[in-house]
Design a protein around this motif. Structure first.
Motif, PDB file in Angstrom:
ATOM      1  N   VAL A 107       0.841  -1.192   0.000  1.00  0.00           N
ATOM      2  CA  VAL A 107       0.000   0.000   0.000  1.00  0.00           C
ATOM      3  C   VAL A 107       0.881   1.247   0.000  1.00  0.00           C
ATOM      4  O   VAL A 107       2.033   1.228   0.432  1.00  0.00           O
ATOM      5  N   ASP A 108       0.314   2.332  -0.478  1.00  0.00           N
ATOM      6  CA  ASP A 108       0.995   3.628  -0.506  1.00  0.00           C
ATOM      7  C   ASP A 108       1.017   4.211   0.902  1.00  0.00           C
ATOM      8  O   ASP A 108      -0.029   4.338   1.546  1.00  0.00           O
ATOM      9  N   THR A 109       2.203   4.578   1.392  1.00  0.00           N
ATOM     10  CA  THR A 109       2.325   5.129   2.743  1.00  0.00           C
ATOM     11  C   THR A 109       2.789   6.583   2.723  1.00  0.00           C
ATOM     12  O   THR A 109       3.366   7.069   3.699  1.00  0.00           O
ATOM     13  N   SER A 110       2.526   7.282   1.621  1.00  0.00           N
ATOM     14  CA  SER A 110       3.003   8.663   1.520  1.00  0.00           C
ATOM     15  C   SER A 110       2.214   9.632   2.392  1.00  0.00           C
ATOM     16  O   SER A 110       2.712  10.696   2.758  1.00  0.00           O
ATOM     17  N   ALA A 111       0.977   9.291   2.741  1.00  0.00           N
ATOM     18  CA  ALA A 111       0.189  10.160   3.613  1.00  0.00           C
ATOM     19  C   ALA A 111       0.738  10.082   5.038  1.00  0.00           C
ATOM     20  O   ALA A 111       1.051   8.997   5.536  1.00  0.00           O
ATOM     21  N   PRO A 112       0.885  11.208   5.730  1.00  0.00           N
ATOM     22  CA  PRO A 112       1.450  11.196   7.084  1.00  0.00           C
ATOM     23  C   PRO A 112       0.495  10.568   8.086  1.00  0.00           C
ATOM     24  O   PRO A 112      -0.720  10.554   7.905  1.00  0.00           O
ATOM     25  N   THR A 113       1.058  10.036   9.167  1.00  0.00           N
ATOM     26  CA  THR A 113       0.274   9.497  10.271  1.00  0.00           C
ATOM     27  C   THR A 113       1.028   9.718  11.568  1.00  0.00           C
ATOM     28  O   THR A 113       2.271   9.701  11.581  1.00  0.00           O
ATOM     29  N   ILE A 114       0.304   9.916  12.664  1.00  0.00           N
ATOM     30  CA  ILE A 114       0.966  10.026  13.959  1.00  0.00           C
ATOM     31  C   ILE A 114       1.511   8.684  14.413  1.00  0.00           C
ATOM     32  O   ILE A 114       2.364   8.626  15.300  1.00  0.00           O
ATOM     33  N   MET A 115       1.056   7.589  13.796  1.00  0.00           N
ATOM     34  CA  MET A 115       1.544   6.253  14.127  1.00  0.00           C
ATOM     35  C   MET A 115       2.758   5.930  13.270  1.00  0.00           C
ATOM     36  O   MET A 115       2.760   5.007  12.447  1.00  0.00           O
ATOM     37  N   ALA A 116       3.843   6.701  13.461  1.00  0.00           N
ATOM     38  CA  ALA A 116       5.008   6.596  12.583  1.00  0.00           C
ATOM     39  C   ALA A 116       5.603   5.193  12.572  1.00  0.00           C
ATOM     40  O   ALA A 116       6.048   4.697  11.538  1.00  0.00           O
ATOM     41  N   GLY A 117       5.609   4.527  13.718  1.00  0.00           N
ATOM     42  CA  GLY A 117       6.182   3.188  13.782  1.00  0.00           C
ATOM     43  C   GLY A 117       5.378   2.131  13.056  1.00  0.00           C
ATOM     44  O   GLY A 117       5.864   1.013  12.847  1.00  0.00           O
ATOM     45  N   LEU A 118       4.151   2.469  12.654  1.00  0.00           N
ATOM     46  CA  LEU A 118       3.300   1.531  11.917  1.00  0.00           C
ATOM     47  C   LEU A 118       3.140   1.960  10.460  1.00  0.00           C
ATOM     48  O   LEU A 118       2.342   1.363   9.734  1.00  0.00           O
ATOM     49  N   ASN A 119       3.906   2.940  10.031  1.00  0.00           N
ATOM     50  CA  ASN A 119       3.753   3.482   8.677  1.00  0.00           C
ATOM     51  C   ASN A 119       4.537   2.633   7.678  1.00  0.00           C
ATOM     52  O   ASN A 119       5.513   3.076   7.073  1.00  0.00           O
ATOM     53  N   CYS A 120       4.092   1.399   7.502  1.00  0.00           N
ATOM     54  CA  CYS A 120       4.795   0.407   6.686  1.00  0.00           C
ATOM     55  C   CYS A 120       3.865  -0.072   5.579  1.00  0.00           C
ATOM     56  O   CYS A 120       2.691  -0.370   5.834  1.00  0.00           O
ATOM     57  N   GLY A 121       4.392  -0.170   4.376  1.00  0.00           N
ATOM     58  CA  GLY A 121       3.550  -0.480   3.229  1.00  0.00           C
ATOM     59  C   GLY A 121       3.559  -1.917   2.772  1.00  0.00           C
ATOM     60  O   GLY A 121       2.721  -2.307   1.947  1.00  0.00           O
ATOM     61  N   THR A 122       4.489  -2.738   3.289  1.00  0.00           N
ATOM     62  CA  THR A 122       4.639  -4.106   2.793  1.00  0.00           C
ATOM     63  C   THR A 122       4.811  -5.071   3.955  1.00  0.00           C
ATOM     64  O   THR A 122       5.641  -4.843   4.840  1.00  0.00           O
ATOM     65  N   VAL A 123       4.059  -6.152   3.958  1.00  0.00           N
ATOM     66  CA  VAL A 123       4.167  -7.165   5.005  1.00  0.00           C
ATOM     67  C   VAL A 123       5.467  -7.941   4.830  1.00  0.00           C
ATOM     68  O   VAL A 123       5.854  -8.295   3.711  1.00  0.00           O
ATOM     69  N   SER A 124       6.138  -8.211   5.937  1.00  0.00           N
ATOM     70  CA  SER A 124       7.339  -9.051   5.904  1.00  0.00           C
ATOM     71  C   SER A 124       7.005 -10.413   5.304  1.00  0.00           C
ATOM     72  O   SER A 124       5.991 -11.030   5.646  1.00  0.00           O
ATOM     73  N   THR A 125       7.881 -10.903   4.421  1.00  0.00           N
ATOM     74  CA  THR A 125       7.592 -12.175   3.739  1.00  0.00           C
ATOM     75  C   THR A 125       7.518 -13.350   4.699  1.00  0.00           C
ATOM     76  O   THR A 125       6.742 -14.287   4.475  1.00  0.00           O
ATOM     77  N   ILE A 126       8.304 -13.328   5.770  1.00  0.00           N
ATOM     78  CA  ILE A 126       8.240 -14.460   6.700  1.00  0.00           C
ATOM     79  C   ILE A 126       7.049 -14.345   7.632  1.00  0.00           C
ATOM     80  O   ILE A 126       6.591 -15.345   8.192  1.00  0.00           O
ATOM     81  N   ALA A 127       6.522 -13.131   7.812  1.00  0.00           N
ATOM     82  CA  ALA A 127       5.339 -12.969   8.666  1.00  0.00           C
ATOM     83  C   ALA A 127       4.064 -13.371   7.945  1.00  0.00           C
ATOM     84  O   ALA A 127       3.090 -13.780   8.587  1.00  0.00           O
ATOM     85  N   TRP A 128       4.049 -13.235   6.619  1.00  0.00           N
ATOM     86  CA  TRP A 128       2.810 -13.422   5.884  1.00  0.00           C
ATOM     87  C   TRP A 128       2.155 -14.793   6.090  1.00  0.00           C
ATOM     88  O   TRP A 128       0.932 -14.863   6.315  1.00  0.00           O
ATOM     89  N   PRO A 129       2.866 -15.929   6.037  1.00  0.00           N
ATOM     90  CA  PRO A 129       2.157 -17.204   6.226  1.00  0.00           C
ATOM     91  C   PRO A 129       1.422 -17.292   7.560  1.00  0.00           C
ATOM     92  O   PRO A 129       0.294 -17.809   7.622  1.00  0.00           O
TER      93      PRO A 129
END
Length: 350
Positions: free
Chosen positions: A268-290
């Motif tokens: 997902v596009d994460t260009s919009a600002p958020t106060i939740m800076a530590g969660l502003n991630c656009g791609t799920v970790s490949t090992i977390a996904w399963p």
């Protein structure tokens, strides 16, 4: 493998998704335990589990607790658990922190990562304790205060105008000679270190088992790239456990929710600002996904306004939390999940 049954859509401003078969999934493999290593580190202490009975009553749940990671080894977040275990596995492994320090003494090593705040500070902190150097890449938009906190740990800070995902790529591309990349997200070909980070986070949930042995009905976890979420899922998706797991993330960076809804990883596009800076991630970790695909009960995205209100409410009950930790309460408020047993919010930071 049969496709899990999913429900997804929009409720007001937020995406949400559920997997009705998650509770029946058992995480494969044998999990590492980092608890004894963490207990050997200077300043180790079990972080508090705080009951908030007034909020339990207003929310209609059996009891409400906050696992408070606002002070872990003197740092304002849980991230040092994963970073320390990953550094140990990459440079050791050692049984104790003192043994690891002896192993790396006089070695010219630079620990490298990209960060949206707390992971980078944790890695810089560990480098300082071990007498190593650190180089930390910073994405665009990170506030001055966490950047200065990383510098204060002695790190070489590389500021970029990049998104978090692109800053991760820049950090990985910079590694050479005596550099060691300790990144808390995975991609094809880079999976061992992120797996160790996930294993390191298991200490948080092992402590929870001792603090609340009667069992927990629901755990609410901030999502990010999914590493802490993966650790929670793998901990609770073992035989005999009946704990549900809810992921919380910003509406502007709902990669876990969108991926769970789609049944495959979605960037997902994460260009919009958020106060939740530590969660502003656009791609799920490949090992977390399963683990997320098969073992996560539900995910919901929350707005900055909802999170800010949740933070104020938690502060009024004497719980110190930053926006990422407060997102868990906002997520619980945004769903109809109301177990009659205990609910634990994982407060990841202050």
């Amino acid at each position: 493998m049969n496709e899990p049954r999913r429900t997804a859509g929009l409720r007001g401003p937020r995406p949400w998704a559920t997997n009705s078969e998650a509770a029946g999934w058992i995480a494969p493999g044998v999990r590492e335990s980092a608890l004894e290593f963490h207990r050997s580190m200077p300043g180790y202490a079990v972080t508090p589990l705080v009951e908030v009975p007034a909020l339990a009553g207003s929310l209609g749940v059996g009891s409400l607790w906050v696992k408070d990671e606002s002070n872990r080894f003197g740092l304002p977040a849980f991230k040092v658990l994963g970073a320390s275990w990953a550094v140990n596995r990459a440079l050791g492994p050692a049984r104790t922190f003192a043994e690891l320090a002896a192993l790396v003494a006089d070695r010219r090593i630079t620990l490298v990562t990209a960060t949206d705040g707390n992971h980078g500070r944790a890695l810089a902190y560990l480098a300082r304790l071990l007498g190593l150097r650190s180089r930390i890449y910073i994405p665009a938009g990170l506030p001055a205060e966490p950047v200065q906190a990383i510098r204060d740990e002695g790190a070489d800070v590389v500021s970029t105008d990049l998104s978090y995902d692109d800053a991760v790529r820049a950090a990985a591309a910079s590694v050479h000679a005596d550099d060691v990349l300790i990144q808390d997200t995975a991609w094809p070909g880079y999976e061992d270190v992120p797996r160790s980070i996930v294993a390191g986070y298991s200490t948080l949930f092992a402590e929870l088992d001792e603090q609340h042995p009667a069992g927990i009905g629901l755990v609410v976890v901030p999502a990010g790239v999914g590493s802490l979420l993966q650790s929670a899922i793998e901990h609770y998706r073992t035989p005999g456990r009946r704990t549900s797991i809810l992921a919380a993330e910003p509406v502007t960076a709902a990669c876990v929710t969108e991926s769970l809804a789609a049944g495959h990883p979605v960037t997902v596009d994460t260009s919009a600002p958020t106060i939740m800076a530590g969660l502003n991630c656009g791609t799920v970790s490949t090992i977390a996904w399963p683990a997320i695909r098969n073992g996560l009960d539900a995910a919901v995205a929350v707005t900055d306004a909802e999170t800010r209100a949740a933070q104020v409410l938690l502060h009024s009950h004497h719980v110190r939390t930053g926006p990422c930790g407060a997102a868990t309460l906002a997520a619980l408020q945004a769903t109809d999940l109301r177990p009659s047993t205990a609910v634990v919010l994982v407060n990841t930071e202050r």
